[in-house]
Motif scaffolding. Structure first.
Motif, PDB file in Angstrom:
ATOM      1  N   UNK A 103      54.410  58.889 -73.627  1.00 25.33           N
ATOM      2  CA  UNK A 103      55.470  57.942 -73.297  1.00 25.33           C
ATOM      3  C   UNK A 103      55.614  57.810 -71.785  1.00 25.33           C
ATOM      4  N   UNK A 104      55.634  58.939 -71.096  1.00 22.96           N
ATOM      5  CA  UNK A 104      55.732  58.914 -69.634  1.00 22.96           C
ATOM      6  C   UNK A 104      54.558  58.205 -68.988  1.00 22.96           C
ATOM      7  N   UNK A 105      53.361  58.488 -69.469  1.00 23.66           N
ATOM      8  CA  UNK A 105      52.153  57.832 -68.933  1.00 23.66           C
ATOM      9  C   UNK A 105      52.228  56.326 -69.173  1.00 23.66           C
ATOM     10  N   UNK A 106      52.675  55.920 -70.363  1.00 23.99           N
ATOM     11  CA  UNK A 106      52.772  54.488 -70.665  1.00 23.99           C
ATOM     12  C   UNK A 106      53.734  53.785 -69.716  1.00 23.99           C
ATOM     13  N   UNK A 107      54.893  54.386 -69.489  1.00 24.58           N
ATOM     14  CA  UNK A 107      55.901  53.749 -68.624  1.00 24.58           C
ATOM     15  C   UNK A 107      55.409  53.670 -67.182  1.00 24.58           C
ATOM     16  N   UNK A 108      54.848  54.744 -66.674  1.00 25.36           N
ATOM     17  CA  UNK A 108      54.347  54.744 -65.295  1.00 25.36           C
ATOM     18  C   UNK A 108      53.193  53.751 -65.145  1.00 25.36           C
ATOM     19  N   UNK A 109      52.281  53.741 -66.100  1.00 23.09           N
ATOM     20  CA  UNK A 109      51.137  52.819 -66.042  1.00 23.09           C
ATOM     21  C   UNK A 109      51.608  51.372 -66.063  1.00 23.09           C
ATOM     22  N   UNK A 110      52.536  51.060 -66.972  1.00 31.51           N
ATOM     23  CA  UNK A 110      53.078  49.699 -67.028  1.00 31.51           C
ATOM     24  C   UNK A 110      53.692  49.299 -65.702  1.00 31.51           C
ATOM     25  N   UNK A 111      54.495  50.178 -65.142  1.00 32.21           N
ATOM     26  CA  UNK A 111      55.176  49.874 -63.883  1.00 32.21           C
ATOM     27  C   UNK A 111      54.172  49.538 -62.795  1.00 32.21           C
ATOM     28  N   UNK A 112      53.107  50.320 -62.706  1.00 34.28           N
ATOM     29  CA  UNK A 112      52.098  50.094 -61.661  1.00 34.28           C
ATOM     30  C   UNK A 112      51.230  48.874 -61.954  1.00 34.28           C
ATOM     31  N   UNK A 113      50.744  48.764 -63.182  1.00 31.60           N
ATOM     32  CA  UNK A 113      49.824  47.674 -63.522  1.00 31.60           C
ATOM     33  C   UNK A 113      50.527  46.326 -63.514  1.00 31.60           C
ATOM     34  N   UNK A 114      51.742  46.270 -64.017  1.00 34.68           N
ATOM     35  CA  UNK A 114      52.466  45.006 -64.031  1.00 34.68           C
ATOM     36  C   UNK A 114      52.626  44.461 -62.621  1.00 34.68           C
ATOM     37  N   UNK A 115      52.881  45.332 -61.641  1.00 30.37           N
ATOM     38  CA  UNK A 115      53.020  44.883 -60.252  1.00 30.37           C
ATOM     39  C   UNK A 115      51.721  44.282 -59.736  1.00 30.37           C
ATOM     40  N   UNK A 116      50.598  44.877 -60.112  1.00 30.97           N
ATOM     41  CA  UNK A 116      49.285  44.378 -59.679  1.00 30.97           C
ATOM     42  C   UNK A 116      49.078  42.951 -60.174  1.00 30.97           C
ATOM     43  N   UNK A 117      49.551  42.655 -61.398  1.00 30.45           N
ATOM     44  CA  UNK A 117      49.368  41.331 -61.985  1.00 30.45           C
ATOM     45  C   UNK A 117      50.543  40.392 -61.721  1.00 30.45           C
ATOM     46  N   UNK A 118      51.473  40.829 -60.892  1.00 26.66           N
ATOM     47  CA  UNK A 118      52.593  39.971 -60.531  1.00 26.66           C
ATOM     48  C   UNK A 118      53.636  39.831 -61.619  1.00 26.66           C
ATOM     49  N   UNK A 119      53.660  40.767 -62.564  1.00 23.59           N
ATOM     50  CA  UNK A 119      54.671  40.738 -63.617  1.00 23.59           C
ATOM     51  C   UNK A 119      55.848  41.595 -63.184  1.00 23.59           C
ATOM     52  N   UNK A 120      57.036  41.062 -63.340  1.00 27.27           N
ATOM     53  CA  UNK A 120      58.219  41.778 -62.884  1.00 27.27           C
ATOM     54  C   UNK A 120      59.095  42.121 -64.087  1.00 27.27           C
ATOM     55  N   UNK A 121      59.285  43.395 -64.306  1.00 30.71           N
ATOM     56  CA  UNK A 121      60.122  43.869 -65.412  1.00 30.71           C
ATOM     57  C   UNK A 121      61.108  44.898 -64.873  1.00 30.71           C
ATOM     58  N   UNK A 122      62.187  45.035 -65.593  1.00 29.06           N
ATOM     59  CA  UNK A 122      63.178  46.047 -65.220  1.00 29.06           C
ATOM     60  C   UNK A 122      62.743  47.406 -65.775  1.00 29.06           C
ATOM     61  N   UNK A 123      63.379  48.448 -65.288  1.00 22.19           N
ATOM     62  CA  UNK A 123      63.096  49.781 -65.808  1.00 22.19           C
ATOM     63  C   UNK A 123      63.427  49.845 -67.295  1.00 22.19           C
ATOM     64  N   UNK A 124      64.526  49.220 -67.690  1.00 21.00           N
ATOM     65  CA  UNK A 124      64.921  49.216 -69.108  1.00 21.00           C
ATOM     66  C   UNK A 124      63.847  48.546 -69.967  1.00 21.00           C
ATOM     67  N   UNK A 125      63.290  47.441 -69.488  1.00 20.93           N
ATOM     68  CA  UNK A 125      62.223  46.765 -70.231  1.00 20.93           C
ATOM     69  C   UNK A 125      60.981  47.660 -70.333  1.00 20.93           C
ATOM     70  N   UNK A 126      60.628  48.323 -69.235  1.00 20.71           N
ATOM     71  CA  UNK A 126      59.476  49.223 -69.254  1.00 20.71           C
ATOM     72  C   UNK A 126      59.700  50.385 -70.218  1.00 20.71           C
ATOM     73  N   UNK A 127      60.909  50.911 -70.257  1.00 23.50           N
ATOM     74  CA  UNK A 127      61.218  52.018 -71.171  1.00 23.50           C
ATOM     75  C   UNK A 127      61.103  51.556 -72.624  1.00 23.50           C
ATOM     76  N   UNK A 128      61.585  50.340 -72.916  1.00 26.18           N
ATOM     77  CA  UNK A 128      61.494  49.811 -74.282  1.00 26.18           C
ATOM     78  C   UNK A 128      60.044  49.553 -74.678  1.00 26.18           C
ATOM     79  N   UNK A 129      59.277  48.952 -73.777  1.00 30.29           N
ATOM     80  CA  UNK A 129      57.863  48.702 -74.077  1.00 30.29           C
ATOM     81  C   UNK A 129      57.106  50.017 -74.259  1.00 30.29           C
TER      82      UNK A 129
END
Length: 82
Positions: A14-40
């Protein structure tokens, strides 16, 4: 200890998924909140657990079938009878 290992695996995953999403989404210009990342991350974790369970049951079924002599096309053919 198997339960402890399984729980640790889920928590780390779960931790790896959230951290990876946070980093990768920024690379692709996707902007999500921490709450959205936690849910995903939670959704991906549930899917991962279901996948792991299904594969474990499948391989256990294959193992049992091979042990009982019912090869079911998953192993080398039985040697010819003499």
């Amino acid at each position: 200890m198997s339960l402890v290992e399984a729980v640790a695996n889920v928590i780390v995953g779960y931790g790896v998924a959230v951290v990876t999403q946070t980093l990768i989404f920024q690379v692709f210009g996707l902007h999500t909140t921490l709450a959205q990342n936690l849910k995903m991350g939670a959704v991906f974790t549930v899917v991962s657990i279901a996948r792991s369970f299904a594969l474990r049951r499948l391989f256990e079924r294959i193992r049992v079938a091979n042990r009982s002599g019912d090869r079911g096309g998953h192993a080398e053919p039985a040697p010819p009878r003499r």
